[in-house]
Write an enzyme that holds these catalytic residues in place. Structure first.
Site, mmCIF file in Angstrom:
data_model
loop_
_atom_site.group_PDB
_atom_site.id
_atom_site.type_symbol
_atom_site.label_atom_id
_atom_site.label_comp_id
_atom_site.label_asym_id
_atom_site.label_seq_id
_atom_site.Cartn_x
_atom_site.Cartn_y
_atom_site.Cartn_z
ATOM 1 N N GLU A 64 62.689 77.329 37.147
ATOM 2 C CA GLU A 64 62.758 78.825 36.855
ATOM 3 C C GLU A 64 63.030 79.769 38.153
ATOM 4 O O GLU A 64 62.369 80.642 38.352
ATOM 5 C CB GLU A 64 61.760 79.384 36.018
ATOM 6 C CG GLU A 64 61.589 78.775 34.732
ATOM 7 C CD GLU A 64 60.414 79.110 33.832
ATOM 8 O OE1 GLU A 64 59.473 79.817 34.347
ATOM 9 O OE2 GLU A 64 60.155 78.194 33.053
ATOM 10 N N GLU A 87 62.420 70.538 27.718
ATOM 11 C CA GLU A 87 61.155 71.133 27.448
ATOM 12 C C GLU A 87 61.502 71.638 25.921
ATOM 13 O O GLU A 87 61.065 72.790 25.454
ATOM 14 C CB GLU A 87 60.782 72.514 27.878
ATOM 15 C CG GLU A 87 60.456 72.060 29.690
ATOM 16 C CD GLU A 87 59.909 73.357 30.477
ATOM 17 O OE1 GLU A 87 59.569 74.217 29.770
ATOM 18 O OE2 GLU A 87 59.932 73.210 31.765
HETATM 19 O O1 9MR Z 1 52.919 74.770 28.178
HETATM 20 C C1 9MR Z 1 52.538 74.935 29.451
HETATM 21 C C2 9MR Z 1 51.065 75.884 29.207
HETATM 22 O O2 9MR Z 1 50.241 74.987 28.837
HETATM 23 C C3 9MR Z 1 50.633 76.463 30.829
HETATM 24 O O3 9MR Z 1 49.532 77.238 30.463
HETATM 25 C C4 9MR Z 1 51.752 77.611 31.465
HETATM 26 C C5 9MR Z 1 51.283 77.726 32.789
HETATM 27 O O4 9MR Z 1 51.197 76.540 33.410
HETATM 28 O O5 9MR Z 1 52.955 76.681 31.405
HETATM 29 C C6 9MR Z 1 53.504 75.976 30.153
HETATM 30 O O6 9MR Z 1 54.604 75.413 30.247
HETATM 31 C C7 9MR Z 1 55.806 75.916 30.853
HETATM 32 C C8 9MR Z 1 56.473 75.289 31.947
HETATM 33 O O7 9MR Z 1 55.648 74.854 32.911
HETATM 34 C C9 9MR Z 1 58.008 75.788 32.360
HETATM 35 N N1 9MR Z 1 58.477 76.457 31.130
HETATM 36 C C10 9MR Z 1 57.936 77.049 30.485
HETATM 37 C C11 9MR Z 1 56.782 76.398 29.729
HETATM 38 C C12 9MR Z 1 56.072 77.334 28.671
HETATM 39 O O8 9MR Z 1 55.568 78.379 29.099
#
Ligand code: 9MR
Length: 352
Positions: free
Chosen positions: A148, A263
Site C-alpha cells: 500500500e 488478499e
Molecule cells: O486482516 C488484518 C487485520 O487482522 C489487522 O488488524 C490489520 C492491521 O494489521 O490488517 C489487516 O490486513 C490488511 C493487510 O495487512 C493489508 N491489506 C488490507 C488488509 C485488511 O485491512
C-alpha cells in the site's frame, strides 16, 4: 506415428495465438496454487481453522505476524514467536509461504511512528528487512516487500501514500526496501502489493498507471521486482472492469513482472440480506474477476484473506446496515464450502 509437418506446426501456432488473442478459457489450464492468510490467535484456538488451512491451502500467509507491530515491540528486539509458529506449520504440511509485509505505513509499533529523521528511518528499515528476510531465507519464497505505497486517490504528480516512510525518505523508500530484500535473499520473489485495481472508476486507472510507473522505475534502476500483488478486496456493489484489468495484466507482462492475487475476499455490506443470494453474488463477482485476470495472465497464486466467515476483518470495517454477519470468504462459519469455493476450486484444480 504421424510426423509433425511445418504446416501443422504453423497452424497450431496460429490457433494458439487466436486462442490467446480472444483470451479463450479452455479446459486444462494449469492449476493455480491456492492459499489463505492465517491469523495466529485463531490458529491457536480453533482446531477446525487449522484443519481447513491444511485441507484447502498450498500457500499460507501469516496475516499479521510479520508486520512491524507484531515483530518489533521495541526498537532493539524482534519477536518471531507468531511468525515462527505459522511458518513451522506450513513447512510441516509442505505448503509454500508468502511473507507480508516488509514495509507498510500501518501496523507500526509506537516507537516506529515516532521516528523523526531520514537517517533513522533508513537505518531502521534496512535493519528490519535484513533481519526478517535473513531469518526466513529458503523458507519464505515470496515477500510483499512494500504494501500500500500508492496513494488512495493518486495523481501522476502526487502518486505515493502519505506514510512515515514517504515523509522521511521520499519515494526512495520503495527502492531501499526492494534493494535490501534482494541483497539478503537473491532467490526470493519480490512483490509490490496494493489494493483497488479492479473497478471501472477513473481513480483505479490512475492507481494502475502509478503501479506500472513504480515497477518501471525499479526496473530502470536495475532493482529486482518480480510481481504485482493485487489484494482484490472486491466490493459487492462495484463492477469489475474486465477490459481494464486485462490491459493492466498485459502491461505488467510487458514489464516482465508476474501477477498474484493476495488478499481476495468480498465486501458484502451492500449485497442482499438472504444468505444464499448473497453467496451466489459473491461467487459470481469472484468468477468475473478471476476470469478477467486469467484470460490475460496466469497468476502465480490466488490467496484469500482468511477462509471462513467466522473470522474476517470485513465485519468490523464494513458492517452491514441490517446487522447481519458478513459472508466474505469461501467457507461459511461452520466451515462448509460456499459457492465461492466452487469457483476457486476450478482454478486450484486447473479446470477453469
Ligand atoms: O486482516 C488484518 C487485520 O487482522 C489487522 O488488524 C490489520 C492491521 O494489521 O490488517 C489487516 O490486513 C490488511 C493487510 O495487512 C493489508 N491489506 C488490507 C488488509 C485488511 O485491512
Amino acid at each position: 506415428m504421424s510426423r509433425i509437418t511445418r504446416r501443422d506446426a504453423l497452424a497450431a501456432a496460429a490457433g494458439l495465438a487466436a486462442g490467446l488473442a480472444t483470451g479463450a478459457a479452455r479446459a486444462g489450464r494449469a492449476p493455480i496454487p491456492f492459499g489463505s492468510a492465517a491469523q495466529i490467535e485463531t490458529f491457536r484456538s480453533d482446531p477446525r481453522y487449522r484443519e481447513a488451512l491444511r485441507r484447502y491451502c498450498s500457500v499460507i500467509v501469516p496475516m499479521n505476524d510479520l508486520k512491524w507491530e507484531a515483530l518489533r515491540h521495541d526498537r532493539n528486539g524482534f519477536d518471531f514467536s507468531g511468525a515462527d509458529e505459522l511458518v513451522g506449520f506450513a513447512r510441516q504440511n509442505g505448503q509454500a509461504l508468502r511473507g507480508h509485509a516488509l514495509l507498510w505505513g500501518m501496523a507500526l509499533p509506537p516507537w516506529a511512528k515516532e521516528m523523526s529523521t531520514k537517517a533513522e528511518a533508513e537505518r531502521e528499515l534496512i535493519r528490519h528487512i535484513e533481519t526478517v528476510v535473513d531469518r526466513y531465507k529458503g523458507k519464505i519464497a515470496t515477500w510483499d516487500v512494500v504494501n500500500e505505497v500508492i496513494a488512495h486517490e493518486p495523481t501522476l504528480d502526487n502518486p505515493y501514500r502519505d506514510t512515515i516512510w514517504q515523509r522521511l525518505l521520499g519515494p526512495e523508500h520503495i527502492e531501499i526496501a526492494f534493494k535490501t530484500a534482494a541483497r539478503v535473499d537473491p532467490k526470493a520473489r519480490l512483490v509490490i502489493n496494493d489494493y483497488d485495481f479492479e473497478d471501472p472508476d477513473p481513480r483505479i486507472a490512475v492507481r494502475r498507471e502509478v503501479a506500472l510507473r513504480i515497477i518501471r522505475r525499479l526496473k530502470d534502476k536495475g532493482i529486482p521486482v518480480h510481481g504485482l500483488g493485487m489484494q482484490a478486496h472486491l466490493y459487492g456493489e462495484r463492477a469489475i472492469d474486465s477490459h481494464g484489468l486485462q490491459q493492466f495484466m498485459l502491461a505488467l507482462g510487458k514489464l516482465g513482472v508476474d501477477v498474484e492475487i493476495t488478499e481476495l475476499d468480498v465486501i458484502d455490506w451492500k449485497l442482499p440480506a438472504d444468505p444464499a443470494t448473497r453467496d451466489r453474488a459473491a461467487a459470481s463477482l469472484v468468477a468475473t474477476f478471476l476470469n478477467a485476470v486469467v484470460s490475460a495472465r496466469q497468476p502465480k497464486a490466488i490467496v484469500t484473506w482468511g477462509l471462513s466467515d467466522r473470522y474476517s476483518w470485513i465485519e468490523e470495517t464494513f458492517p452491514r446496515q441490517d446487522g447481519a454477519k458478513a459472508r466474505p470468504l469461501p467457507l461459511d462459519t461452520e466451515y462448509k464450502p460456499k459457492p465461492m469455493m466452487t469457483v476457486l476450486d476450478r482454478y486450484r484444480r486447473g479446470t477453469a
